[in-house]
Design an enzyme around this catalytic site. Sequence first.
Site, PDB file in Angstrom:
ATOM      1  CB  SER A  77       4.809  -7.227   5.556  1.00 29.65           C
ATOM      2  OG  SER A  77       4.161  -8.373   5.126  1.00 29.65           O
ATOM      3  CG  PHE A 112      -0.212   0.372   2.393  1.00 27.40           C
ATOM      4  CD1 PHE A 112      -0.149   1.829   2.715  1.00 27.40           C
ATOM      5  CD2 PHE A 112       0.539  -0.440   3.501  1.00 27.40           C
ATOM      6  CE1 PHE A 112       0.468   2.108   3.933  1.00 27.40           C
ATOM      7  CE2 PHE A 112       0.975  -0.158   4.529  1.00 27.40           C
ATOM      8  CZ  PHE A 112       1.177   1.246   4.710  1.00 27.40           C
ATOM      9  CD  GLU A 170       8.406  -2.794   8.170  1.00 29.31           C
ATOM     10  OE1 GLU A 170       7.834  -3.796   8.136  1.00 29.31           O
ATOM     11  OE2 GLU A 170       9.049  -2.160   7.465  1.00 29.31           O
ATOM     12  CD  GLU A 215      -5.795  -6.220   0.368  1.00 22.16           C
ATOM     13  OE1 GLU A 215      -4.385  -5.964  -0.287  1.00 22.16           O
ATOM     14  OE2 GLU A 215      -5.755  -7.194   0.980  1.00 22.16           O
ATOM     15  CB  CYS A 240      10.464  -0.404   2.645  1.00 15.18           C
ATOM     16  SG  CYS A 240      11.226   0.033   0.916  1.00 15.18           S
TER      17      CYS A 240
HETATM   18  P1  NAD Z   1       1.518  -6.562   3.148  1.00 18.97           P
HETATM   19  O1  NAD Z   1       2.731  -7.688   3.126  1.00 18.97           O
HETATM   20  O2  NAD Z   1       0.551  -6.620   4.012  1.00 18.97           O
HETATM   21  O3  NAD Z   1       0.905  -6.509   1.722  1.00 18.97           O
HETATM   22  C1  NAD Z   1       1.583  -6.705   0.456  1.00 18.97           C
HETATM   23  C2  NAD Z   1       0.612  -7.430  -0.697  1.00 18.97           C
HETATM   24  O4  NAD Z   1       0.595  -8.666  -0.003  1.00 18.97           O
HETATM   25  C3  NAD Z   1      -0.706  -6.674  -1.016  1.00 18.97           C
HETATM   26  O5  NAD Z   1      -0.862  -6.866  -2.143  1.00 18.97           O
HETATM   27  C4  NAD Z   1      -1.532  -7.802  -0.066  1.00 18.97           C
HETATM   28  O6  NAD Z   1      -2.790  -8.006  -0.779  1.00 18.97           O
HETATM   29  C5  NAD Z   1      -0.862  -9.067  -0.195  1.00 18.97           C
HETATM   30  N1  NAD Z   1      -1.146  -9.845   0.933  1.00 18.97           N
HETATM   31  C6  NAD Z   1      -1.292  -9.413   2.133  1.00 18.97           C
HETATM   32  N2  NAD Z   1      -1.542 -10.549   3.263  1.00 18.97           N
HETATM   33  C7  NAD Z   1      -1.545 -11.525   2.459  1.00 18.97           C
HETATM   34  C8  NAD Z   1      -1.586 -13.055   2.883  1.00 18.97           C
HETATM   35  N3  NAD Z   1      -1.923 -13.335   4.002  1.00 18.97           N
HETATM   36  N4  NAD Z   1      -1.194 -13.909   1.755  1.00 18.97           N
HETATM   37  C9  NAD Z   1      -0.932 -13.348   0.752  1.00 18.97           C
HETATM   38  N5  NAD Z   1      -0.875 -12.109  -0.066  1.00 18.97           N
HETATM   39  C10 NAD Z   1      -1.138 -11.303   1.165  1.00 18.97           C
HETATM   40  O7  NAD Z   1       2.301  -5.113   3.010  1.00 18.97           O
HETATM   41  P2  NAD Z   1       1.605  -3.700   3.059  1.00 18.97           P
HETATM   42  O8  NAD Z   1       1.358  -3.344   4.628  1.00 18.97           O
HETATM   43  O9  NAD Z   1       0.831  -3.497   1.903  1.00 18.97           O
HETATM   44  O10 NAD Z   1       3.014  -2.939   2.971  1.00 18.97           O
HETATM   45  C11 NAD Z   1       3.860  -2.513   4.019  1.00 18.97           C
HETATM   46  C12 NAD Z   1       5.170  -3.398   4.042  1.00 18.97           C
HETATM   47  O11 NAD Z   1       5.783  -3.628   2.745  1.00 18.97           O
HETATM   48  C13 NAD Z   1       6.205  -3.113   5.017  1.00 18.97           C
HETATM   49  O12 NAD Z   1       6.596  -4.334   5.648  1.00 18.97           O
HETATM   50  C14 NAD Z   1       7.189  -2.561   4.303  1.00 18.97           C
HETATM   51  O13 NAD Z   1       8.741  -2.440   4.797  1.00 18.97           O
HETATM   52  C15 NAD Z   1       7.249  -3.358   2.875  1.00 18.97           C
HETATM   53  N6  NAD Z   1       7.812  -2.702   1.755  1.00 18.97           N
HETATM   54  C16 NAD Z   1       8.951  -2.981   1.433  1.00 18.97           C
HETATM   55  C17 NAD Z   1       9.854  -2.551   0.415  1.00 18.97           C
HETATM   56  C18 NAD Z   1      11.023  -2.910  -0.135  1.00 18.97           C
HETATM   57  O14 NAD Z   1      11.323  -2.493  -1.252  1.00 18.97           O
HETATM   58  N7  NAD Z   1      11.603  -3.880   0.647  1.00 18.97           N
HETATM   59  C19 NAD Z   1       8.877  -1.526  -0.278  1.00 18.97           C
HETATM   60  C20 NAD Z   1       7.666  -1.026   0.135  1.00 18.97           C
HETATM   61  C21 NAD Z   1       7.141  -1.607   1.189  1.00 18.97           C
END
Ligand code: NAD
Length: 498
Positions: free
Chosen positions: A226, A149, A383, A176, A281
């Site tokens: 994440s 997101f 985090e 989403e 991130c």
């Molecule tokens: P998230 O992991 O909750 O969601 C990321 C994606 O995974 C979304 O599209 C979501 O729909 C999907 N998802 C969520 N739960 C799932 C599940 N149980 N099974 C399968 N798919 C699932 O992450 P977020 O909250 O949207 O974003 C924040 C996180 O992203 C933080 O941890 C941040 O550090 C990380 N991030 C990392 C980078 C990088 O380059 N390393 C860049 C941006 C964000």
Amino acid sequence: MALIEHIIGGESTSGSSGKTQDIFNPATGEAVGQVILGATAEIDAAVQAAKNVLPLWSNTSPAKRAAVMFAMRGVMTRRADEIARTISAEHGKTHDDALGEVARALEVVEYACGIPDKLKGDFSRDVGPGIDTCAERQPLGVVAGITPFNFPSMVPLWMIPMALACGNTFVLKPSERDPSSANLIFDMFREAGLPDGVLNVVHGGKDAVDAIIAHKDIQAISFVGSTPIAHYIYSNGCAAGKRVQALGGAKNHMIILPDADIDQAADALMGAGFGSAGERCMAISVAVPVGNETADRLIEKLVPRVEALKIGPSDDPDAEMGPVITKDAKDRIEGMISAGETEGAEVLVDGRGFSLQGYEGGFWVGGTLLDRVTENMTVYQQEIFGPVLSVLRSDSYDYAVDLINKHQYGNGTAIFTRDGDAARDFANRIQVGMVGINVPIPVPVGYHSFGGWKQSIFGAHGIYGPEAIHFYTRLKTVTSRWPTGIRSGAEFTFPSMG
Ligand code: NAD
């Protein structure tokens, strides 16, 4: 209320899942729309659309694919303000911050404009009598992207331009929680001349992700999000025979040496710790001043500045940061601050319970500064992904380096110093993928590649830049003999080309 639909084969569709989820304006807490949550049927349809157009797109010359990227650059530049407003409406970040996101995304589009040069390949004449060898990189086929997101425009555009420029077709599954930017990206690519089906957007959550992992015709997955989900997608995607790059979470430290310019370090920590409400991130979430005197000088600068942070909705031109993404995120971040307090951290500035007049229903967390944080505290180990800066006082430079090297995450880090020896030693010894020397957020430009180490990445390739060419293509080496008339009889020994 807006209804955000999938885009499959160039057409908007509600699909057949019948499931939706509310989208919120984080500044007011009001639902402003709904997103349709797709699953297997929608992923199947999107992959079919991407497969149908694959022969056309992968056989389109690299120069013509680059022409679409050139056009996309023009469209994005012209529509930058609209993209930024779309991002802010659902994410909550300030308008200027959203414009910064668009600018960084543009770098990747620009890099993709040079794809004909980057796909040139290698050729060796006369590797044997009348024998030549040519090595080329071919597209993988249908590839998928799953995005978080916090950068609803930039992260999808870390993936799509390079994947398409290399000749693949794409299925995007955006977050989403702020899904509208993905449909806008599609709209801009269409305006830039991209044929229908080359880029498809399927909205959804876990069901859609699991359908991507299971689909036999998806060759590769790029994931950013994440760490637990990154690990889940990497292990299951690889087990299903796909190429996977999965970028995860972070805990980024900034060391402040006694010789650093403290005003400059405090400025850097304010922007890197609290910009985008800490939902980056590459945010700095731990300041590590070396020596108590350095720590005291730093704290003296930081406290009044964190107290004076200008917090407001995205359309407030004076706002320095906005709300966090959801009510759950607000509760989780406030819970982490409380856990830190219980475990012994000093809460110097407390952002819990922050409220903004006229926006009482919004998902606000005020800027928070914690001092005397130690290694074993939850607030240090995990985090937080919110506007919380922890200060962990270090007795020595070596302890500070060991601390960072021991941490499970290794995304970004920085050191502030005037000492060239220390800076060089730091860059060499630190177990982190992206390092800043007097640069707090060292996100590489679009013609380098982005990627952390340790639990911040799973898979061999960083994202965008030169690494993307390797991730989104596979090597083919053709050895040919001309003229065909040469005959030497059957050879049963291993061919030596001699
Ligand atoms: P998230 O992991 O909750 O969601 C990321 C994606 O995974 C979304 O599209 C979501 O729909 C999907 N998802 C969520 N739960 C799932 C599940 N149980 N099974 C399968 N798919 C699932 O992450 P977020 O909250 O949207 O974003 C924040 C996180 O992203 C933080 O941890 C941040 O550090 C990380 N991030 C990392 C980078 C990088 O380059 N390393 C860049 C941006 C964000």
